[in-house]
Design an enzyme around this catalytic site. Structure first.
Site, mmCIF file in Angstrom:
data_model
loop_
_atom_site.group_PDB
_atom_site.id
_atom_site.type_symbol
_atom_site.label_atom_id
_atom_site.label_comp_id
_atom_site.label_asym_id
_atom_site.label_seq_id
_atom_site.Cartn_x
_atom_site.Cartn_y
_atom_site.Cartn_z
ATOM 1 N N ARG A 78 33.638 64.975 50.116
ATOM 2 C CA ARG A 78 32.283 65.417 49.793
ATOM 3 C C ARG A 78 31.726 66.118 51.029
ATOM 4 N NH1 ARG A 78 26.915 62.437 50.180
ATOM 5 N NH2 ARG A 78 25.546 63.959 49.224
ATOM 6 N N HIS A 122 21.988 69.539 51.606
ATOM 7 C CA HIS A 122 21.958 68.311 52.412
ATOM 8 C C HIS A 122 21.073 68.589 53.625
ATOM 9 C CE1 HIS A 122 24.334 64.385 53.265
ATOM 10 N NE2 HIS A 122 23.364 64.446 54.163
ATOM 11 N N GLU A 167 19.668 63.081 48.538
ATOM 12 C CA GLU A 167 18.563 62.208 48.960
ATOM 13 C C GLU A 167 17.208 62.912 49.058
ATOM 14 O OE1 GLU A 167 19.656 60.155 52.534
ATOM 15 O OE2 GLU A 167 21.291 59.079 51.569
ATOM 16 N N ASN A 292 23.876 56.694 47.202
ATOM 17 C CA ASN A 292 24.123 56.414 48.617
ATOM 18 C C ASN A 292 23.522 55.050 48.917
ATOM 19 O OD1 ASN A 292 25.089 58.998 48.665
ATOM 20 N ND2 ASN A 292 23.487 59.829 49.983
ATOM 21 N N TYR A 294 23.209 51.857 51.820
ATOM 22 C CA TYR A 294 23.447 51.339 53.167
ATOM 23 C C TYR A 294 22.954 49.908 53.363
ATOM 24 C CZ TYR A 294 24.848 56.007 54.480
ATOM 25 O OH TYR A 294 25.528 57.196 54.559
ATOM 26 N N GLU A 352 27.864 57.820 49.306
ATOM 27 C CA GLU A 352 27.836 57.464 50.733
ATOM 28 C C GLU A 352 27.734 55.959 50.864
ATOM 29 O OE1 GLU A 352 24.879 59.333 53.289
ATOM 30 O OE2 GLU A 352 25.143 61.229 52.228
HETATM 31 C C1 BGC Z 1 22.418 60.818 54.821
HETATM 32 C C2 BGC Z 1 23.410 61.151 55.894
HETATM 33 C C3 BGC Z 1 23.187 60.231 57.075
HETATM 34 C C4 BGC Z 1 23.430 58.811 56.627
HETATM 35 C C5 BGC Z 1 23.293 57.762 57.701
HETATM 36 C C6 BGC Z 1 22.143 59.350 54.634
HETATM 37 O O1 BGC Z 1 20.780 59.165 54.580
HETATM 38 O O2 BGC Z 1 22.727 61.453 53.617
HETATM 39 O O3 BGC Z 1 23.292 62.494 56.217
HETATM 40 O O4 BGC Z 1 23.956 60.557 58.183
HETATM 41 O O5 BGC Z 1 22.543 58.476 55.608
HETATM 42 O O6 BGC Z 1 21.991 57.693 58.170
#
Ligand code: BGC
Length: 449
Positions: A78, A122, A167, A292, A294, A352
Site C-alpha cells: 500500500r 495521504h 484518514e 487503520n 493503533y 495500517e
Molecule cells: C498515518 C501514517 C502515520 C501512522 C503512525 C497514521 O495516522 O496514516 O501516515 O505514520 O499513523 O502515526
C-alpha cells in the site's frame, strides 16, 4: 475459510507507506510542491527541523524496496500517490514524468508478484491548491475527482485496490483544528468544513471510479475504540462525543449518508447546518473499507479539552509505544466487529497497524532485535484472526510500516518500520519483526501460534 490457526485463503499480507513519508525528491521531474513540503520548510513545525527532502529516498530506490519486499514474502504494498507529482498545479496539465513514476512502481510490484493498493491522498496536497483554500474550498471535490480519473485511466486493472483518502479525521483535526500538521491552521469552523469537503471529495472520486474503473475503490479511516473512564454520566457523554468526533464523523456520512448528532455538540456554533440532501449525497457504495488501528483511548469529561471536552486517561498498568499509545490488541478485534455490527457486512482491510519502539540509528552487526514490535504484531494479528473467526470479512492486513520513515511532525524520531533504515546511508536492514512477519506470511498465520 480460516481454521483456528490460519487465515482465509488468498488473505493479502501487506506492508504500507505513504509518499511524503518515504519518497524524498519532492520536486523531482516537474513535481509541484505540496503543503507538506512547505510546512516542513517552516521553522518549528517538525521535530529537529526534519523534512521529506530525502526521507527514505524511495522515489529513486523503489526497485530495491520492491526486491526487499519480495524477499520478505510480502504479497501486497500500500503506497500513496503524490498528487503534485501527477498534477503540479493540482488541476489542469498532467506531468507525464510524475505519472510514469507510479506506473513504473506498479509494474515493478506486479513483476515481483506483489499486489498494489494505491492511496490517492495521504495528506500531501499540492501547494497550488492550498493557495486556493485547500480543503476549505468547495471546488476541491471536483479537483480531487479529476485527479483520481487521471490515475484510474492510466492504472486501473494493474491496480485493483484504490483508496480515496487516508484518514480524513487526521487531515481535519491535525491540519485545520489543532494545527500540528499541514497546513497548520487552528479553527473549529475550518475543521468542520474541511471534514465535509473531504467527504464530498471521497464521494466524487468513488463516483468517478464507477464510470472509469472495474475493480475496487474504498476509503481508509483511523478508528480507535473510545472507552469511558467511569460510569458517571459526564464521562459517558464525553466518550460518546469522542467516538462521534473520531470514528463516526466519517463513517456515518460515507456509509449511511448522515452525520452523528453529537457533532453539533462538539463543534457548537462552528457546525454548519448542512442541507440534508448534501449530507445524503456523501454516501457512496464502496468496495472495501480500510481500517487503520493503533490504540484505544479511555476518556473522562474535561471542559478544557477544546472542542470535544473529553481527555484521555493514561492507563498506568499498560505497555505504551514510543508515541505514548497504549498497546491494546483486543481493540482491533472489537473495532472490526463494531464496523460489521454498525455498518453491515463489507470487505475490510486492516490498512495500517504497527508500532514505534526505540531502535538504534545504526543497525548493530548482530541485527536489530525489536521484541516489543514482534509482540505488538503477534497480538494484533491474533486479534484480526479472532475477528475473522467471529464472522468479519477481513481480506488483508498491511503492517505500518515497511520502513522507518518521516513520522510527520515527529520527524525521524519515531521508528515504525519492520525494516530499519540508516538515514545517513539509506541502508535497509530487516528487523527481527520483519523476519517474524515473513514466517507468519509463509505459514498463512500459523506461526502466530
Ligand atoms: C498515518 C501514517 C502515520 C501512522 C503512525 C497514521 O495516522 O496514516 O501516515 O505514520 O499513523 O502515526
Amino acid at each position: 475459510m480460516a481454521d483456528d490457526t490460519t487465515f482465509p485463503e488468498g488473505f493479502l499480507w501487506g506492508a504500507a507507506t505513504s509518499a511524503y513519508q518515504v519518497e524524498g525528491s519532492p520536486l523531482a521531474d516537474g513535481a509541484g510542491p505540496s503543503n507538506w513540503h512547505r510546512f516542513a520548510h517552516t521553522p518549528g513545525t517538525i521535530r529537529g527541523g526534519d523534512t521529506g527532502d530525502v526521507a527514505c529516498d524511495q522515489y529513486r530506490r523503489y526497485r530495491e524496496d520492491v526486491a526487499l519486499m519480495r524477499r520478505l514474502g510480502i504479497r501486497a504494498y500500500r503506497f500513496s500517490v503524490a498528487w503534485g507529482r501527477v498534477l503540479p498545479e493540482g488541476t489542469g496539465a498532467v506531468n507525464g514524468r510524475g505519472l510514469d513514476h507510479y506506473e513504473r512502481l506498479v509494474d515493478e510490484l506486479l513483476a515481483a508478484g506483489i499486489e498494489p493498493m494505491a492511496t490517492l491522498y495521504h495528506w500531501d496536497l499540492p501547494a497550488a491548491l492550498d493557495d486556493r483554500g485547500g480543503w476549505l474550498n468547495p471546488d476541491i471535490a471536483g479537483w480531487f475527482a479529476d485527479y483520481a480519473r487521471v490515475l484510474y485511466r492510466r492504472l486501473d486493472g494493474r491496480v485493483k485496490l484504490w483508496a480515496t483518502l487516508n484518514e480524513p479525521w487526521v487531515v481535519a483535526d491535525g491540519g485545520y483544528l489543532h494545527g500540528a500538521l499541514a497546513p497548520g491552521h487552528r479553527s473549529a469552523w475550518e475543521a468542520a468544513r474541511a471534514s465535509h469537503h473531504l467527504m464530498r471529495a471521497h464521494a466524487a472520486a468513488v463516483a468517478a471510479y464507477r464510470a472509469e474503473g472495474r475493480h475496487g475503490v474504498g476509503l481508509v479511516v483511523n478508528l480507535e475504540p473510545k472507552h469511558p473512564a467511569s460510569t458517571g454520566p459526564e464521562d459517558l457523554a464525553a466518550t460518546r462525543r469522542a467516538d462521534a468526533y473520531m470514528n463516526r464523523q466519517y463513517l456515518d456520512p460515507a456509509l449511511r449518508g448522515t452525520y452523528p448528532e453529537e457533532l453539533a455538540e462538539v463543534f457548537g456554533e462552528a457546525w454548519p447546518a448542512w442541507p440534508p440532501g448534501e449530507v445524503a449525497a456523501l454516501q457512496a457504495k464502496i468496495d472495501f473499507l480500510g481500517v487503520n488501528y493503533y490504540t484505544r483511548s479511555v476518556n473522562r469529561a474535561d471542559p478544557a479539552a477544546w472542542p470535544v471536552r473529553a481527555s484521555p486517561v493514561r492507563q498506568a498498568q499498560a505497555t505504551h509505544t514510543e508515541t505514548a499509545w497504549e498497546v491494546y490488541p483486543e481493540g482491533l478485534r472489537d473495532t472490526l466487529l463494531w464496523v460489521k455490527q454498525r455498518y453491515g457486512d463489507l470487505p475490510l482491510y486492516v490498512t495500517e497497524n504497527g508500532a514505534a519502539f526505540y531502535d538504534p540509528p545504526q543497525a548493530p552487526p548482530e541485527g536489530v532485535q525489536d521484541p516489543l514490535r514482534v509482540a505488538y504484531l503477534r497480538s494484533h494479528l491474533r486479534a484480526v484472526r479472532e475477528a475473522i473467526a467471529a464472522g468479519c470479512d477481513v481480506r488483508g492486513y498491511f503492517v505500518w510500516s515497511l520502513l522507518d520513515n518521516l513520522e510527520w511532525a515527529h520527524g525521524f524520531s519515531k521508528r515504525f518500520g519492520i525494516v530499519h533504515v540508516n538515514l545517513a546511508t539509506q541502508e535497509r536492514t530487516p528487523k527481527e519483526s520483519a523476519r517474524f512477519y515473513s514466517r507468519v506470511i509463509a505459514s498463512n498465520g500459523e506461526a502466530l501460534g
